[in-house]
Scaffold this motif. Structure first.
Motif, PDB file in Angstrom:
ATOM      1  N   GLU A  25      18.134   6.995   0.104  1.00 48.85           N
ATOM      2  CA  GLU A  25      18.730   7.453  -0.701  1.00 48.85           C
ATOM      3  C   GLU A  25      19.756   5.631  -1.055  1.00 48.85           C
ATOM      4  O   GLU A  25      19.915   5.520  -2.230  1.00 48.85           O
ATOM      5  N   VAL A  34      17.477   3.966  -2.830  1.00 48.26           N
ATOM      6  CA  VAL A  34      17.113   3.856  -4.919  1.00 48.26           C
ATOM      7  C   VAL A  34      18.273   4.082  -5.596  1.00 48.26           C
ATOM      8  O   VAL A  34      18.741   3.697  -6.252  1.00 48.26           O
ATOM      9  N   HIS A  71       9.127   8.192  -0.177  1.00 48.08           N
ATOM     10  CA  HIS A  71      10.300   8.814  -1.117  1.00 48.08           C
ATOM     11  C   HIS A  71       9.639   8.551  -2.483  1.00 48.08           C
ATOM     12  O   HIS A  71       9.374   7.136  -3.064  1.00 48.08           O
ATOM     13  N   SER A  72      10.016   9.425  -3.735  1.00 49.53           N
ATOM     14  CA  SER A  72       9.260  10.001  -5.006  1.00 49.53           C
ATOM     15  C   SER A  72       9.859   8.794  -5.061  1.00 49.53           C
ATOM     16  O   SER A  72       8.991   8.130  -6.852  1.00 49.53           O
ATOM     17  N   ASP A  73      11.139   8.218  -4.876  1.00 55.15           N
ATOM     18  CA  ASP A  73      12.072   7.685  -6.275  1.00 55.15           C
ATOM     19  C   ASP A  73      11.471   5.751  -4.954  1.00 55.15           C
ATOM     20  O   ASP A  73      12.134   4.913  -6.065  1.00 55.15           O
TER      21      ASP A  73
END
Length: 157
Positions: A116, A119, A141-143
């Motif tokens: 998190e 990102v 993580h997709s981001d």
């Protein structure tokens, strides 16, 4: 704020910049490993480095990072960082187009919060102590598809 003449191993960071901003927690400088890590930047590099304590970070000095590389030092509680800083500070860092990198240790802890934070701040490069094939799974993580991973030994530049 401290100003040091520091350099980076150009083969490792593969970037040409005017300066390096090392964001850290200066209250941890009494710890030998942290002091030696920062001294290694000084000893092995030729680029100007500005060391900024997390507590003195302001949107005004974040604007100065444009032609720099902002490095989040492992002295910070990285997994808590996006909860410690204000929304204004996070936005200023995130919107800044400088190159951003992080040295993270204790990667077995709070990995969702670490992702998190990566990102939230738009970090481009992560120096991890995990082997590359494991790090690719940890940070899947997709981001974070843009994230470049470099495996390093703990405490080494």
């Amino acid at each position: 704020m401290f100003l040091y003449k520091l350099s980076i191993n150009p083969g490792l960071l593969i970037i040409l910049l005017q300066s390096l901003i090392l964001l850290c927690d200066i209250t941890t400088f009494h710890v030998g490993a942290i002091k030696r890590h920062i001294d290694a930047f000084k000893q092995y590099s030729d680029i100007r480095v500005e060391i900024i304590d997390l507590q003195s970070l302001s949107p005004e000095n974040i604007e100065l990072f444009q032609n720099s590389c902002l490095i989040f030092h492992f002295s910070l509680d990285f997994h808590k960082l996006h909860h410690i800083l204000t929304g204004e500070q996070i936005k200023a860092i995130s919107n800044n187009r400088c190159t951003k990198a992080a040295f993270v240790q204790d990667e077995y802890r709070n990995i969702n919060q670490v992702c998190e934070t990566l990102v939230a701040f738009g970090i481009d490069t992560l120096f991890t102590v995990a082997p590359l094939e494991i790090a690719q799974k940890i940070y899947a993580h997709s981001d974070l598809e843009h994230l470049t991973l470099h495996t390093v030994l703990t405490g080494y530049v």
